[in-house]
Design a protein around this motif. Sequence first.
Motif, PDB file in Angstrom:
ATOM      1  N   ARG A  72      33.963  45.601  56.221  1.00  0.00           N
ATOM      2  CA  ARG A  72      35.257  45.978  56.795  1.00  0.00           C
ATOM      3  C   ARG A  72      35.996  44.691  57.107  1.00  0.00           C
ATOM      4  NH1 ARG A  72      35.377  50.488  60.716  1.00  0.00           N
ATOM      5  NH2 ARG A  72      36.561  49.056  61.998  1.00  0.00           N
ATOM      6  N   ARG A  73      37.267  44.621  56.812  1.00  0.00           N
ATOM      7  CA  ARG A  73      38.044  43.453  57.249  1.00  0.00           C
ATOM      8  C   ARG A  73      39.489  43.864  57.493  1.00  0.00           C
ATOM      9  NH1 ARG A  73      40.633  40.260  52.598  1.00  0.00           N
ATOM     10  NH2 ARG A  73      40.403  41.733  50.904  1.00  0.00           N
ATOM     11  N   TRP A  74      40.051  43.312  58.565  1.00  0.00           N
ATOM     12  CA  TRP A  74      41.442  43.618  58.904  1.00  0.00           C
ATOM     13  C   TRP A  74      42.334  42.774  58.012  1.00  0.00           C
ATOM     14  CZ3 TRP A  74      42.446  47.719  61.766  1.00  0.00           C
ATOM     15  CH2 TRP A  74      41.420  48.226  62.561  1.00  0.00           C
ATOM     16  N   VAL A  75      43.295  43.407  57.362  1.00  0.00           N
ATOM     17  CA  VAL A  75      44.163  42.670  56.439  1.00  0.00           C
ATOM     18  C   VAL A  75      45.608  42.642  56.913  1.00  0.00           C
ATOM     19  CG1 VAL A  75      42.725  42.999  54.408  1.00  0.00           C
ATOM     20  CG2 VAL A  75      44.400  44.756  55.000  1.00  0.00           C
ATOM     21  N   ALA A  76      45.907  43.298  58.003  1.00  0.00           N
ATOM     22  CA  ALA A  76      47.225  43.247  58.652  1.00  0.00           C
ATOM     23  C   ALA A  76      47.053  43.968  59.976  1.00  0.00           C
ATOM     24  CB  ALA A  76      48.294  43.941  57.810  1.00  0.00           C
TER      25      ALA A  76
ATOM     26  N   LEU B 156      43.090  48.153  57.690  1.00  0.00           N
ATOM     27  CA  LEU B 156      41.716  47.727  57.468  1.00  0.00           C
ATOM     28  C   LEU B 156      41.363  47.917  55.995  1.00  0.00           C
ATOM     29  CD1 LEU B 156      38.896  47.176  59.055  1.00  0.00           C
ATOM     30  CD2 LEU B 156      38.518  49.603  58.650  1.00  0.00           C
ATOM     31  N   ALA B 157      40.741  46.885  55.397  1.00  0.00           N
ATOM     32  CA  ALA B 157      40.235  47.050  54.031  1.00  0.00           C
ATOM     33  C   ALA B 157      38.755  47.375  54.121  1.00  0.00           C
ATOM     34  CB  ALA B 157      40.447  45.785  53.222  1.00  0.00           C
ATOM     35  N   LEU B 158      38.357  48.425  53.414  1.00  0.00           N
ATOM     36  CA  LEU B 158      36.951  48.834  53.379  1.00  0.00           C
ATOM     37  C   LEU B 158      36.394  48.535  52.006  1.00  0.00           C
ATOM     38  CD1 LEU B 158      36.770  52.443  54.856  1.00  0.00           C
ATOM     39  CD2 LEU B 158      35.880  50.343  55.870  1.00  0.00           C
ATOM     40  N   ARG B 159      35.280  47.825  51.965  1.00  0.00           N
ATOM     41  CA  ARG B 159      34.602  47.608  50.677  1.00  0.00           C
ATOM     42  C   ARG B 159      33.431  48.586  50.627  1.00  0.00           C
ATOM     43  NH1 ARG B 159      33.111  43.491  46.776  1.00  0.00           N
ATOM     44  NH2 ARG B 159      30.870  43.173  46.838  1.00  0.00           N
TER      45      ARG B 159
ATOM     46  N   LYS C 291      45.701  52.312  56.613  1.00  0.00           N
ATOM     47  CA  LYS C 291      46.634  51.959  57.688  1.00  0.00           C
ATOM     48  C   LYS C 291      46.550  53.026  58.770  1.00  0.00           C
ATOM     49  CE  LYS C 291      51.556  50.734  58.111  1.00  0.00           C
ATOM     50  NZ  LYS C 291      51.400  50.267  59.419  1.00  0.00           N
ATOM     51  N   ARG C 292      46.540  52.585  60.003  1.00  0.00           N
ATOM     52  CA  ARG C 292      46.473  53.561  61.088  1.00  0.00           C
ATOM     53  C   ARG C 292      47.767  54.369  61.130  1.00  0.00           C
ATOM     54  NH1 ARG C 292      43.109  53.555  65.325  1.00  0.00           N
ATOM     55  NH2 ARG C 292      42.655  51.319  65.267  1.00  0.00           N
ATOM     56  N   GLN C 293      47.628  55.667  61.177  1.00  0.00           N
ATOM     57  CA  GLN C 293      48.790  56.547  61.294  1.00  0.00           C
ATOM     58  C   GLN C 293      48.811  57.094  62.713  1.00  0.00           C
ATOM     59  OE1 GLN C 293      50.856  56.829  58.848  1.00  0.00           O
ATOM     60  NE2 GLN C 293      49.551  55.772  57.358  1.00  0.00           N
TER      61      GLN C 293
ATOM     62  N   ALA D 129      50.446  43.010  54.697  1.00  0.00           N
ATOM     63  CA  ALA D 129      49.031  43.207  54.355  1.00  0.00           C
ATOM     64  C   ALA D 129      48.615  42.214  53.267  1.00  0.00           C
ATOM     65  CB  ALA D 129      48.819  44.632  53.857  1.00  0.00           C
ATOM     66  N   PHE D 130      47.385  41.725  53.380  1.00  0.00           N
ATOM     67  CA  PHE D 130      46.785  40.822  52.389  1.00  0.00           C
ATOM     68  C   PHE D 130      47.635  39.554  52.194  1.00  0.00           C
ATOM     69  CE2 PHE D 130      45.355  45.099  51.282  1.00  0.00           C
ATOM     70  CZ  PHE D 130      43.997  44.942  51.133  1.00  0.00           C
ATOM     71  N   ALA D 131      48.352  39.136  53.252  1.00  0.00           N
ATOM     72  CA  ALA D 131      49.298  38.016  53.084  1.00  0.00           C
ATOM     73  C   ALA D 131      48.593  36.742  52.631  1.00  0.00           C
ATOM     74  CB  ALA D 131      50.047  37.790  54.390  1.00  0.00           C
ATOM     75  N   GLU D 132      47.448  36.436  53.263  1.00  0.00           N
ATOM     76  CA  GLU D 132      46.767  35.183  52.892  1.00  0.00           C
ATOM     77  C   GLU D 132      46.335  35.213  51.436  1.00  0.00           C
ATOM     78  OE1 GLU D 132      43.567  34.139  55.472  1.00  0.00           O
ATOM     79  OE2 GLU D 132      44.898  34.118  57.214  1.00  0.00           O
ATOM     80  N   GLU D 133      45.793  36.337  51.021  1.00  0.00           N
ATOM     81  CA  GLU D 133      45.333  36.432  49.630  1.00  0.00           C
ATOM     82  C   GLU D 133      46.515  36.326  48.663  1.00  0.00           C
ATOM     83  OE1 GLU D 133      43.058  39.917  48.543  1.00  0.00           O
ATOM     84  OE2 GLU D 133      43.408  39.512  46.420  1.00  0.00           O
ATOM     85  N   LEU D 134      47.627  36.946  49.007  1.00  0.00           N
ATOM     86  CA  LEU D 134      48.790  36.888  48.105  1.00  0.00           C
ATOM     87  C   LEU D 134      49.320  35.464  48.009  1.00  0.00           C
ATOM     88  CD1 LEU D 134      50.469  40.244  49.161  1.00  0.00           C
ATOM     89  CD2 LEU D 134      49.579  39.667  46.894  1.00  0.00           C
TER      90      LEU D 134
END
Length: 362
Positions: free
Chosen positions: A56-60, A64-67, A114-116, A194-199
């Motif tokens: 699990r990792r928070w991406v924004a 949360l991104a789940l692998r 994304k949390r709704q 979301a995923f800003a660092e990776e982008l």
Amino acid sequence: MAVFSLSLARQTAGCLQPLRRLCASGWLREADVDLCLRLLHPTLRLNRVFAQVEARRWVAEEMLALRLRCNGNARAWWAGQHVQLYLEQDGVRHGRSYSLTSVTADGHIEVAIKRQPGGRLSNLLLDHLEVGQVIELGQAFGEFAWPQEQGAVLLLAAGSGITPLLGLLRDALARGFAAPVTLLHQVRRQGQQAFAEELQALAACYANFQVHWAFSGEPSGRLSANHLAALPGDHLLVCGPRGFVDKVCGWWRDAGRGASLQAESFSPLPVLTQEQATQVRLSFVRSRQQVMGNGNASLLEQAEASGLRPAHGCRQGICASCTCLLLAGTVRDLRSGALFAEPGQPIRLCVSAPHGDVEIDL
Ligand code: FES
């Protein structure tokens, strides 16, 4: 306690064909076979897709991104499609579809959630789903695909519309797509990219890729026709709330920028208010249920409200998993307002509201 590793369980899936045939011909019950298989590994099933949470990792903020690693029944999936995730709480099974941001040949997938506000499943997944836990998934669906023709690609996303586009982008760059690619992600404010660092890392690594963010909460931060005109691209892929997608598609067509346009939107369906509030009779024929309903809500919602549990996936008219036959009466497509009245016609319950009394093969 698993007897097999997940890798071995994945390989085993190919050897289960004789059992599938026995179940299909009625010699065995699939539920009984599944009970035995899950003793070997908790993800192992004859046909259904189960997966184990690996990371699990928070991406924004609030995303949360789940692998996950799937059993061997997730076949021919690709990043950019959507998949239904199921989780049970207090005996109630909840399901919702999420986009695949990554798919690998060894069964790993990634979804971003994304949390709704008030969202039952998103809150359960974000707050309670732990590494090592096993969850059920549906089969992947969706047609979003990277353009086949040559030319620059423009990706426009709003909010969590970034997720299918990211999946397609990662794959295309990894495959060596060499034409210019521009991604613009519109979010309300800083912290929601979301995923800003990776982008940013992708933009640093691939000279043909550029990423931009727009902040709709700031004065003149919202994407406009003028912004779009300044962005290069022969092919447009756009994903986000319905209003955003409709506007962007209109600007693209008005500017005469070509027919290479793929769009997906995920907003709640518009609520119709006119005569549809009148009471109508809903007959769910196979369940032998007759209830009073209204023309304002989808047949899926009204069937659920009367205690039925129709199969469903996206709840947005995309995946077709809620398709049933209309036996009599007229339904209205909640997206377009079009009316359908042909007996025997397949309809999608999640985007169809009754327009008068109806009989449904459910
Ligand atoms: S639930 Fe996907 S089309 Fe109805």
